[in-house]
Motif scaffolding. Structure first.
Motif, mmCIF file in Angstrom:
data_model
loop_
_atom_site.group_PDB
_atom_site.id
_atom_site.type_symbol
_atom_site.label_atom_id
_atom_site.label_comp_id
_atom_site.label_asym_id
_atom_site.label_seq_id
_atom_site.Cartn_x
_atom_site.Cartn_y
_atom_site.Cartn_z
ATOM 1 N N GLU A 128 4.475 24.748 -47.962
ATOM 2 C CA GLU A 128 2.910 24.402 -48.358
ATOM 3 C C GLU A 128 2.318 25.601 -47.717
ATOM 4 O O GLU A 128 1.346 26.172 -48.700
ATOM 5 C CB GLU A 128 2.512 23.118 -48.177
ATOM 6 N N GLN A 129 2.580 25.900 -46.655
ATOM 7 C CA GLN A 129 1.416 26.959 -45.892
ATOM 8 C C GLN A 129 1.863 28.560 -46.144
ATOM 9 O O GLN A 129 1.066 29.343 -46.064
ATOM 10 C CB GLN A 129 1.363 26.727 -44.387
ATOM 11 N N ILE A 130 3.251 28.567 -46.674
ATOM 12 C CA ILE A 130 3.667 30.351 -46.753
ATOM 13 C C ILE A 130 2.804 31.032 -47.602
ATOM 14 O O ILE A 130 2.729 32.075 -47.367
ATOM 15 C CB ILE A 130 5.247 30.012 -47.540
ATOM 16 N N ASP A 131 2.119 30.346 -48.894
ATOM 17 C CA ASP A 131 1.401 31.220 -49.587
ATOM 18 C C ASP A 131 0.125 31.808 -49.041
ATOM 19 O O ASP A 131 -0.692 32.612 -49.405
ATOM 20 C CB ASP A 131 1.118 30.756 -51.038
ATOM 21 N N PHE A 132 -0.275 31.078 -48.022
ATOM 22 C CA PHE A 132 -1.730 31.358 -47.380
ATOM 23 C C PHE A 132 -1.299 32.104 -45.702
ATOM 24 O O PHE A 132 -2.538 32.462 -45.455
ATOM 25 C CB PHE A 132 -2.267 29.760 -47.245
ATOM 26 N N LYS A 133 -0.334 31.878 -45.248
ATOM 27 C CA LYS A 133 -0.323 32.402 -44.028
ATOM 28 C C LYS A 133 1.089 33.259 -43.861
ATOM 29 O O LYS A 133 1.846 33.311 -44.868
ATOM 30 C CB LYS A 133 -0.169 31.403 -42.821
ATOM 31 N N SER A 134 0.967 34.672 -42.863
ATOM 32 C CA SER A 134 1.955 35.199 -42.892
ATOM 33 C C SER A 134 3.098 34.285 -41.867
ATOM 34 O O SER A 134 3.013 33.320 -41.341
ATOM 35 C CB SER A 134 1.769 36.386 -41.954
ATOM 36 N N LEU A 135 4.389 34.949 -42.311
ATOM 37 C CA LEU A 135 5.559 34.303 -41.817
ATOM 38 C C LEU A 135 5.609 34.160 -40.105
ATOM 39 O O LEU A 135 5.860 33.352 -39.694
ATOM 40 C CB LEU A 135 6.900 34.948 -42.298
ATOM 41 N N ILE A 136 5.048 35.331 -39.735
ATOM 42 C CA ILE A 136 5.169 35.554 -38.266
ATOM 43 C C ILE A 136 4.057 34.365 -37.592
ATOM 44 O O ILE A 136 4.375 33.793 -36.683
ATOM 45 C CB ILE A 136 4.856 36.879 -37.813
ATOM 46 N N GLU A 137 3.151 34.241 -38.264
ATOM 47 C CA GLU A 137 2.157 33.081 -38.072
ATOM 48 C C GLU A 137 2.785 31.597 -38.191
ATOM 49 O O GLU A 137 2.753 30.987 -37.014
ATOM 50 C CB GLU A 137 0.967 33.100 -38.849
ATOM 51 N N LEU A 138 3.378 31.449 -39.299
ATOM 52 C CA LEU A 138 4.066 30.276 -39.638
ATOM 53 C C LEU A 138 5.076 29.938 -38.461
ATOM 54 O O LEU A 138 5.433 28.828 -38.139
ATOM 55 C CB LEU A 138 4.395 30.202 -41.102
ATOM 56 N N LEU A 139 6.030 30.832 -38.371
ATOM 57 C CA LEU A 139 7.343 30.673 -37.586
ATOM 58 C C LEU A 139 6.943 30.984 -36.126
ATOM 59 O O LEU A 139 7.929 31.559 -35.554
ATOM 60 C CB LEU A 139 8.470 31.251 -38.157
ATOM 61 N N GLU A 140 5.843 31.008 -35.575
ATOM 62 C CA GLU A 140 5.239 31.642 -34.426
ATOM 63 C C GLU A 140 6.110 31.315 -33.155
ATOM 64 O O GLU A 140 6.676 32.321 -32.271
ATOM 65 C CB GLU A 140 3.963 31.141 -33.966
ATOM 66 N N GLY A 141 6.489 30.116 -32.880
ATOM 67 C CA GLY A 141 7.273 29.885 -31.678
ATOM 68 C C GLY A 141 8.842 30.117 -31.715
ATOM 69 O O GLY A 141 9.410 29.995 -30.803
ATOM 70 N N MET A 142 9.118 30.577 -33.094
ATOM 71 C CA MET A 142 10.712 30.661 -33.208
ATOM 72 C C MET A 142 11.362 31.701 -32.429
ATOM 73 O O MET A 142 12.253 31.277 -31.737
ATOM 74 C CB MET A 142 10.911 30.772 -34.682
ATOM 75 N N PRO A 143 11.165 32.881 -32.446
ATOM 76 C CA PRO A 143 11.675 33.963 -32.040
ATOM 77 C C PRO A 143 11.937 33.587 -30.485
ATOM 78 O O PRO A 143 12.981 33.874 -29.955
ATOM 79 C CB PRO A 143 10.903 35.357 -31.967
ATOM 80 N N ASN A 144 11.045 33.192 -29.530
ATOM 81 C CA ASN A 144 11.195 32.901 -28.128
ATOM 82 C C ASN A 144 11.971 31.716 -28.019
ATOM 83 O O ASN A 144 12.385 31.487 -26.835
ATOM 84 C CB ASN A 144 9.818 32.821 -27.607
ATOM 85 N N LYS A 145 12.104 30.734 -28.965
ATOM 86 C CA LYS A 145 12.855 29.657 -28.716
ATOM 87 C C LYS A 145 14.356 29.962 -29.009
ATOM 88 O O LYS A 145 15.251 29.322 -28.641
ATOM 89 C CB LYS A 145 12.337 28.412 -29.503
ATOM 90 N N LEU A 146 14.735 31.011 -29.865
ATOM 91 C CA LEU A 146 15.937 31.405 -30.438
ATOM 92 C C LEU A 146 16.530 31.958 -29.244
ATOM 93 O O LEU A 146 17.925 31.681 -28.865
ATOM 94 C CB LEU A 146 15.976 32.455 -31.460
ATOM 95 N N SER A 147 15.917 32.725 -28.214
ATOM 96 C CA SER A 147 16.525 33.241 -27.312
ATOM 97 C C SER A 147 15.598 33.502 -25.883
ATOM 98 O O SER A 147 14.442 33.719 -26.218
ATOM 99 C CB SER A 147 17.290 34.635 -27.641
ATOM 100 N N THR A 148 16.137 33.955 -24.851
ATOM 101 C CA THR A 148 15.304 34.055 -23.719
ATOM 102 C C THR A 148 15.433 35.645 -23.500
ATOM 103 O O THR A 148 14.535 36.345 -22.456
ATOM 104 C CB THR A 148 15.602 33.447 -22.664
ATOM 105 N N ASP A 149 16.378 36.257 -23.966
ATOM 106 C CA ASP A 149 16.668 37.614 -23.815
ATOM 107 C C ASP A 149 15.548 38.330 -24.689
ATOM 108 O O ASP A 149 15.413 38.178 -25.925
ATOM 109 C CB ASP A 149 18.158 38.123 -24.614
ATOM 110 N N GLU A 150 14.947 39.433 -24.053
ATOM 111 C CA GLU A 150 13.703 40.090 -24.696
ATOM 112 C C GLU A 150 14.283 40.930 -25.914
ATOM 113 O O GLU A 150 13.500 40.787 -27.061
ATOM 114 C CB GLU A 150 12.838 41.046 -23.619
ATOM 115 N N ILE A 151 15.156 41.634 -25.737
ATOM 116 C CA ILE A 151 15.956 42.372 -26.852
ATOM 117 C C ILE A 151 16.134 41.534 -28.062
ATOM 118 O O ILE A 151 15.719 41.949 -29.269
ATOM 119 C CB ILE A 151 16.960 43.277 -26.392
ATOM 120 N N VAL A 152 16.674 40.295 -27.877
ATOM 121 C CA VAL A 152 17.124 39.523 -28.907
ATOM 122 C C VAL A 152 15.769 39.063 -29.606
ATOM 123 O O VAL A 152 15.783 38.867 -30.604
ATOM 124 C CB VAL A 152 18.075 38.555 -28.442
ATOM 125 N N GLN A 153 14.988 38.675 -28.594
ATOM 126 C CA GLN A 153 13.443 38.058 -29.149
ATOM 127 C C GLN A 153 13.151 39.138 -30.218
ATOM 128 O O GLN A 153 12.395 38.659 -31.133
ATOM 129 C CB GLN A 153 12.608 37.833 -28.085
#
Ligand code: MLT
Length: 252
Positions: A128-153
């Motif tokens: 519902e929020q995709i049309d109003f916010k950027s994806l990076i804002e919406l999926l904010e916590g995701m990259p750092n949860k996916l990996s602890t490796d900075e290059i992968v993040q």
């Protein structure tokens, strides 16, 4: 829908399906460790990379049909199909729809369970929020949860930024509406391999253990010091785990 794919090698076919919100390049670091006598096919699943979707009202069943269509188009009668996370959900759906097309299934940091109600509403809220916010804002916590490796993040962040709203909506909806594969996991005779990182923040070790016990023909390999992005965090170890399974199936 016709999908974009890249490929490597010739011989026995093995298909690798990327997870959310990635594309066929997800597997890149691992490719040089894969055996040369297989035909590895790396599609962009519907809505990601170069397989752009026009609408977002599709289901996991449709994402699976796309892959079966790709097998048909490429003259692949039977293959081993592996999938990372969401790619694993697609692979399970292929097993449900067309069990005779699989010699083996590999779940890479993925699982067989349907979404909880909480997870479903989280996904629908994001849609519902995709049309109003950027994806990076919406999926904010995701990259750092996916990996602890900075290059992968950094790679994960880039992929979130690059992904297209239609594909993200479509995939979130398809994941929310997908069915459980618990029964299929017990009844299907197809050899199954689970590969997971011991530090995966999305799929805990007890889930992996439960799947390893409650299934037919299941093997499990845990990659040390890896999270949800094990094919990028530990590419050689992940490729080796895959290699043994592929060789076992080919030598039958
Ligand atoms: C993925 O990594 O493909 C997704 O996080 C899977 C999911 O959200 O269930």
């Amino acid at each position: 829908m016709e999908l974009f794919f890249s490929e490597q090698g010739t011989g026995y076919p093995v298909i690798f399906l990327h997870g959310f919100p990635f594309d066929h390049l997800l597997w890149e670091p691992m490719k040089k460790f894969l055996p040369g006598d297989n035909r590895f096919i790396f599609p962009d699943v519907r809505g990601f990379g170069k397989s752009l979707a026009k609408k977002s009202d599709y289901l996991m069943e449709d994402m699976a049909k796309d892959i079966i269509q790709l097998l048909d188009a490429e003259g692949v009668r039977k293959a081993i199909i592996g999938g990372h996370s969401m790619g694993g959900y697609i692979a399970l759906e292929i097993l449900r729809q067309a069990p005779n097309r699989l010699d083996g299934i590999i779940l890479v940091a993925s699982h067989i369970y349907a979404d909880t109600e909480e997870k479903q509403s989280e996904r629908f809220n994001t849609i519902e929020q995709i049309d109003f916010k950027s994806l990076i804002e919406l999926l904010e916590g995701m990259p750092n949860k996916l990996s602890t490796d900075e290059i992968v993040q950094t790679y994960c962040k880039k992929m979130v930024e690059k992904s297209k709203a239609i594909g993200v909506k479509g995939a979130l909806r398809a994941m929310a509406k997908r069915q459980s594969s618990e029964n299929l996991w017990i009844t299907a005779a197809t050899p199954k391999l689970i590969i997971a990182g011991d530090n995966d923040q999305f799929i805990k070790p007890e889930i992996i253990e439960k799947m390893a016990i409650n299934g037919r023909n299941v093997s499990k390999i845990i990659i040390k010091d890896a999270g949800h992005m094990l094919m990028r965090e530990k590419p050689e170890a992940t490729a080796n785990a895959l290699k043994d399974f592929i060789n076992q199936i080919r030598s039958r």
